[in-house]
Design a protein around this motif. Structure first.
Motif: not given
Length: 144
Positions: A10-11, A77, A104, A106
């Motif tokens: 994510y992100n 994202g 990332t 995440d």
């Protein structure tokens, strides 16, 4: 036995998730990064759906042991990666490669052991393996 690592990252910057050459590179390099044998070219598709927010890139590469796939959604994202194999591999290496490429930390990871009753052995029977290799050699040379 079949092992299946499922990653959700994510992100991630939408530019990374929209970068077709980069996504193709990820699928091309993943097999080597997890000590697998790639047996197909990379297949990558630009996906458009009835909901434009769900558009993205989806692709896969076939490995001798099964497959590696990814689905990237720039609007959210997010990228999902699946590595499914009857050969064990380093989950840590697979996760670190994804984090490095997609920039990332995440990450959500799930690991499942499947096909626990499969008759496929970890190592092939040496006699049957030698016979199969000889049959393959003869077939390629046109001798029967």
């Amino acid at each position: 036995m079949l092992v299946h690592l499922m990653l959700e990252l994510y992100n991630i910057d939408r530019e990374i998730l929209s970068n077709e050459p980069l996504l193709r590179q990820v699928l091309d390099q993943y097999p080597e990064r997890v000590a697998m044998e790639k047996v197909s070219p990379v297949h990558l598709y630009d996906i458009e759906t009835s909901n434009p927010l769900d558009a993205g890139m989806s692709g896969f590469v076939v490995i001798a042991q099964s497959h590696i796939s990814l689905h990237a959604w720039p609007e959210y994202g997010e990228v999902d990666i699946d590595i499914c194999s009857c050969k064990e591999f380093s989950q840590e290496d697979a996760i670190n490669f994804a984090k490095e490429i997609f920039k990332t930390d995440d990450v959500e990871a799930h690991f499942v052991v499947r096909a626990t009753r499969s008759l496929r052995p970890e190592e092939p029977d040496p006699v049957r393996f030698a016979q199969a290799m000889e049959e393959r050699r003869l077939a390629k040379s046109g001798v029967r």
